[in-house]
Design a protein around this motif. Structure first.
Motif, short mmCIF file in Angstrom:
data_model
loop_
_atom_site.label_atom_id
_atom_site.label_comp_id
_atom_site.label_asym_id
_atom_site.label_seq_id
_atom_site.Cartn_x
_atom_site.Cartn_y
_atom_site.Cartn_z
N ALA A 146 0.95 -1.05 -0.08
CA ALA A 146 -0.10 0.13 0.04
C ALA A 146 0.92 1.37 0.14
O ALA A 146 0.80 2.17 -0.87
CB ALA A 146 -0.98 -0.11 1.13
N ASP A 147 1.87 1.07 0.83
CA ASP A 147 2.82 2.37 0.92
C ASP A 147 3.47 2.59 -0.56
O ASP A 147 3.57 3.88 -1.14
CB ASP A 147 3.94 1.96 1.67
CG ASP A 147 3.32 2.38 3.41
OD1 ASP A 147 2.29 2.89 3.43
OD2 ASP A 147 4.20 2.02 4.24
N ASP A 148 3.77 1.42 -1.11
CA ASP A 148 4.55 1.71 -2.29
C ASP A 148 3.58 2.19 -3.34
O ASP A 148 3.95 3.14 -4.12
CB ASP A 148 5.18 0.16 -2.91
CG ASP A 148 6.34 -0.09 -1.98
OD1 ASP A 148 6.98 0.76 -1.66
OD2 ASP A 148 6.55 -1.17 -2.45
N GLU A 149 2.23 1.63 -3.29
CA GLU A 149 1.13 2.19 -4.24
C GLU A 149 0.92 3.69 -4.01
O GLU A 149 0.92 4.25 -4.93
CB GLU A 149 0.12 1.52 -4.14
CG GLU A 149 0.04 0.10 -4.90
CD GLU A 149 -1.25 -0.67 -4.59
OE1 GLU A 149 -2.28 -0.23 -3.76
OE2 GLU A 149 -1.33 -1.97 -5.21
N PHE B 246 3.06 5.80 -2.60
CA PHE B 246 4.21 6.40 -3.13
C PHE B 246 4.29 6.66 -4.87
O PHE B 246 4.65 7.70 -5.04
CB PHE B 246 5.57 5.84 -2.32
CG PHE B 246 7.01 6.44 -3.00
CD1 PHE B 246 7.38 7.62 -2.48
CD2 PHE B 246 7.56 5.96 -4.29
CE1 PHE B 246 8.40 8.32 -3.06
CE2 PHE B 246 8.71 6.54 -4.53
CZ PHE B 246 9.17 7.59 -3.90
N SER B 247 3.94 5.38 -5.32
CA SER B 247 4.08 5.42 -6.53
C SER B 247 3.07 6.59 -7.23
O SER B 247 3.28 7.33 -8.19
CB SER B 247 3.81 4.01 -7.18
OG SER B 247 3.27 4.08 -8.42
N LEU B 248 1.65 6.52 -6.74
CA LEU B 248 0.88 7.59 -7.26
C LEU B 248 1.16 8.95 -7.12
O LEU B 248 0.86 9.75 -8.02
CB LEU B 248 -0.61 7.30 -6.49
CG LEU B 248 -1.55 6.06 -6.94
CD1 LEU B 248 -2.72 5.84 -6.10
CD2 LEU B 248 -2.00 6.52 -8.47
N TYR B 249 1.64 9.05 -5.99
CA TYR B 249 2.23 10.54 -5.55
C TYR B 249 3.38 10.82 -6.44
O TYR B 249 3.37 12.03 -7.28
CB TYR B 249 2.65 10.53 -4.21
CG TYR B 249 3.34 11.85 -3.73
CD1 TYR B 249 2.48 12.89 -3.39
CD2 TYR B 249 4.81 12.11 -3.80
CE1 TYR B 249 3.05 14.05 -3.13
CE2 TYR B 249 5.28 13.41 -3.45
CZ TYR B 249 4.40 14.17 -2.96
OH TYR B 249 4.73 15.72 -3.02
N ALA B 250 4.32 9.85 -6.99
CA ALA B 250 5.26 10.16 -7.61
C ALA B 250 4.76 10.58 -9.25
O ALA B 250 5.04 11.50 -9.88
CB ALA B 250 6.46 8.95 -7.50
N GLN B 251 3.71 9.56 -9.64
CA GLN B 251 3.16 9.71 -10.92
C GLN B 251 2.33 10.97 -10.87
O GLN B 251 2.70 11.81 -12.17
CB GLN B 251 1.95 8.74 -11.32
CG GLN B 251 2.77 7.37 -11.57
CD GLN B 251 1.88 6.17 -11.81
OE1 GLN B 251 0.59 6.58 -11.99
NE2 GLN B 251 2.04 5.02 -11.52
N GLU B 252 1.81 11.40 -9.76
CA GLU B 252 1.05 12.83 -9.89
C GLU B 252 2.21 14.08 -9.89
O GLU B 252 1.88 14.59 -10.84
CB GLU B 252 0.16 12.84 -8.48
CG GLU B 252 -0.78 14.08 -8.46
CD GLU B 252 -1.63 13.84 -7.17
OE1 GLU B 252 -2.59 14.60 -7.09
OE2 GLU B 252 -1.04 13.23 -6.28
N GLU B 253 3.18 13.65 -9.30
CA GLU B 253 4.40 14.66 -9.33
C GLU B 253 4.78 14.76 -10.81
O GLU B 253 4.88 15.98 -11.19
CB GLU B 253 5.49 14.20 -8.20
CG GLU B 253 5.21 14.47 -6.75
CD GLU B 253 5.87 15.73 -6.51
OE1 GLU B 253 7.12 15.92 -6.41
OE2 GLU B 253 5.13 16.51 -5.94
N ALA B 254 4.99 13.58 -11.24
CA ALA B 254 5.63 13.54 -12.61
C ALA B 254 4.59 14.21 -13.53
O ALA B 254 4.87 15.17 -14.37
CB ALA B 254 5.75 11.98 -13.09
N VAL B 255 3.13 13.81 -13.38
CA VAL B 255 2.28 14.58 -14.30
C VAL B 255 2.26 16.10 -14.16
O VAL B 255 2.25 16.85 -15.15
CB VAL B 255 0.67 13.83 -13.93
CG1 VAL B 255 -0.31 14.84 -14.57
CG2 VAL B 255 0.61 12.43 -14.35
#
Ligand SMILES: Nc1nc2c(ncn2[C@@H]2O[C@H](COP(=O)(O)OP(=O)(O)OP(=O)(O)O)[C@@H](O)[C@H]2O)c(=O)[nH]1
Length: 280
Positions: free
Chosen positions: A15-18, A20-29
């Motif tokens: 869950a943490d990873d997800e 983090f990943s969403l956050y990173a994707q959002e950041e990237a977006v």
């Protein structure tokens, strides 16, 4: 980082990873969006700059087109003016050419009037003297001389008195014709004044000139000029002298005049050749 759940051990870390990943994707977006916005801004600035440049260029083009239109109009007008001027010049040129022709004809006519005696058709005294001067120079170059005739119609006053001035004029005219027809084309005949005539016979020896003068004297004597119910007659006295070397023509004319005087004194209607008075 992979999102595959088979590759993770626990649910939490997954869950943490997800997250983090969403956050990173959002950041990237977001970063990509920001980047895109920046690029869009740059593109917008570029478009604005281009639009400004285009507007300036367009205004300049419009200005140049207007100038070009105006210039074309002015050129067209200038062309029309030049064409009209060329036409005017052509007309002026034609008029000038006609005027030059008219003046040439006039000059020719004036020269003819000045050189031909209107009544008798022989040359005027002035013209004969002019021609004589030229002829004398030519003959001198070839070492040749010529003979001068001085001629005077006899008792002309009587003709005028008896038949009138018009009759006298007619005889003067007739004598002019006789004189011209009895001389060669190269001879020069003129009216010296009144009823007096002169002639110059270039390249003619004295013997030949005397024969010509005698023949003219006879023809004049034999001539009859119809006048009203009668006819007019005349005789002529002729004095001859040779023109030699470079002597002034006037001197030879004066000698011919002396011979003419002798012809008159001796009874008129004759030819006398000048001969110097014998030395005493
Ligand atoms: N009809 C006419 N007569 C002219 C003309 N010129 C001169 N005369 C006349 O010619 C005459 C010349 O007279 P004179 O000089 O006395 O000589 P002439 O009567 O011919 O006598 P001689 O010369 O001595 O034979 C004058 O009556 C002039 O008026 C002219 O152009 N026409």
């Amino acid at each position: 980082m992979s999102l595959d759940p088979l590759q993770h051990d626990s649910e939490d870390s997954r869950a943490d990873d997800e997250v983090f990943s969403l956050y990173a994707q959002e950041e990237a977006v977001i970063r990509r969006a920001e980047g895109m916005i920046e690029q869009l801004d740059m593109v917008s600035d570029g478009v604005k700059t281009l639009a400004d440049a285009y507007r300036i260029g367009y205004r300049e083009t419009v200005r140049l087109v207007r100038i070009s239109d105006r210039m074309q109009l002015e050129l067209h007008q200038a062309n029309r003016i030049l064409s009209a001027q060329a036409e005017d010049l052509k007309q002026l040129n034609d008029a000038l050419r006609k005027e030059i022709k008219r003046r040439e004809r006039l000059e020719h006519e004036l020269r003819r009037i000045a050189s031909i005696d209107a009544l008798t058709g022989v040359h005027t005294r002035r013209y004969v003297l002019e021609l004589a001067e030229y002829e004398q120079r030519r003959l001198m170059r070839h070492g040749k001389g010529f003979v001068v005739f001085m001629m005077d119609l006899d008792h002309f006053k009587r003709i005028n008195d008896q038949f009138g001035h018009a009759a006298g004029d007619q005889l003067l005219q007739d004598f002019g014709q006789l004189l011209r027809s009895s001389l060669r084309k190269s001879d020069i005949a003129g009216r010296f004044g009144g009823e007096e005539f002169l002639a110059l016979l270039p390249e003619t020896d004295l013997g030949t000139a005397e024969a010509v003068a005698e023949r003219l004297c006879e023809q004049t004597r034999a001539f009859r000029s119809p006048w009203k119910e009668t006819h007019l007659r005349m005789t002529v006295s002729i004095g001859l002298a040779e023109v030699g070397g470079e002597e002034p023509l006037e001197r030879a004319i004066s000698r011919a005049d002396q011979a003419l005087y002798e012809a008159k004194s001796a009874g008129r209607d004759r030819v006398v050749t000048y001969s110097p008075a014998p030395a005493r």
